[in-house]
Design a protein around this motif. Structure first.
Motif, PDB file in Angstrom:
ATOM      1  N   THR A  68      -5.294   5.782   1.657  1.00 11.04           N
ATOM      2  CA  THR A  68      -4.335   4.736   1.306  1.00 11.04           C
ATOM      3  C   THR A  68      -4.706   4.123  -0.036  1.00 11.04           C
ATOM      4  N   CYS A  88      -4.205   0.704  -2.113  1.00  7.76           N
ATOM      5  CA  CYS A  88      -3.802  -0.682  -1.880  1.00  7.76           C
ATOM      6  C   CYS A  88      -3.617  -1.424  -3.191  1.00  7.76           C
ATOM      7  N   GLU A  90      -2.737  -1.326   5.735  1.00  5.60           N
ATOM      8  CA  GLU A  90      -2.257  -0.099   5.106  1.00  5.60           C
ATOM      9  C   GLU A  90      -3.075   1.113   5.541  1.00  5.60           C
ATOM     10  N   GLY A 106       0.817  -1.195   0.000  1.00  7.31           N
ATOM     11  CA  GLY A 106       0.000   0.000   0.000  1.00  7.31           C
ATOM     12  C   GLY A 106       0.855   1.250   0.000  1.00  7.31           C
TER      13      GLY A 106
END
Length: 239
Positions: free
Chosen positions: A11, A13, A34, A4
């Motif tokens: 975030t 990913c 993450e 991530g």
């Protein structure tokens, strides 16, 4: 494989697998981990992270916080929010305990962290032993506070004090956490994170009404927990 890219409030990913059957659960785990990096290190970190020198990096001693506590939040949140069964939670803990046994657990976690570049052979233990330490810290905080305070509360308090754009002194964090919580917590850090004493898994799991078989590595509910154990477990995981 999963990874991530964290920002202060979001975030991105990435996940790749040859077997799509694994995707839903694995992506949940990757996304959760993450996402929780928004808390630490993005909002709770030392000067070494705030002013990171990519050419001549000076490593922080707190990977137990940045990765260990992040991974602990990843496995603790689903059971606390009733997203998974108690049995699945027990399996997650068993996996982490089994995983940490593949590393040298006689080494100081703060020393490995400061020398992470040189000790790549031990780095992945922050994702194994790290959340196990997080679990024990959570249980200890719950015990000392009569169930009122855990690591989630601690992270929120640290975010208030060291939010985005602010940082803590690497050598002062354990003392700062002690000031925010209880004097007894300083001993926890000295023994199990700065020091290399064995993690007291059996003792801590018994506090919250679980048994731990050191031979098989299995975790189960105590058949006849007392009222204190039941109350502490409920405060810890909500059941």
């Amino acid at each position: 494989m999963g990874d991530g890219l964290e920002h202060s409030q979001s975030t991105v990913c990435l996940y790749r697998s040859e077997n799509m059957n694994y995707l839903p659960n694995a992506l949940n785990r990757v996304a959760s981990h993450e996402f929780f990096h928004i808390v630490t290190p993005l909002n709770i970190h030392s000067e070494e992270i705030q002013h990171y020198d990519f050419l001549n990096p000076s490593m922080s001693q707190h990977l137990w916080l940045y990765e260990g506590m992040t991974e602990y939040a990843t496995i603790h949140m689903p059971i606390k929010q009733k997203m998974i069964s108690l049995e699945d939670f027990e399996k997650s803990l068993e996996e982490k305990i089994k995983g940490m046994q593949e590393f040298d657990n006689k080494l100081s976690f703060t020393e490995i962290s400061k020398n992470a570049m040189e000790r790549q052979d031990q780095y992945m233990n922050f994702y194994q032993k790290g959340p196990v330490l997080g679990m024990c810290l959570d249980i200890r905080l719950r015990e000392l506070s009569g169930g009122k305070t855990g690591t989630q509360n601690l992270m929120l308090e640290l975010m208030k004090k060291y939010g985005s754009g602010t940082y803590f002194n690497d050598d002062d964090l354990f003392d700062e956490i002690t000031k925010l919580t209880f004097p007894e917590i300083r001993t926890f850090f000295s023994n199990y994170i700065e020091g290399s004493q064995p993690v007291p898994l059996k003792e801590y799991l018994t506090k919250v009404g679980f048994t731990y078989d050191e031979t098989s590595g299995k975790i189960n509910l105590l058949p006849n927990p007392d009222s204190k154990q039941i109350a502490l477990r409920k405060a810890w995981i909500g059941q």
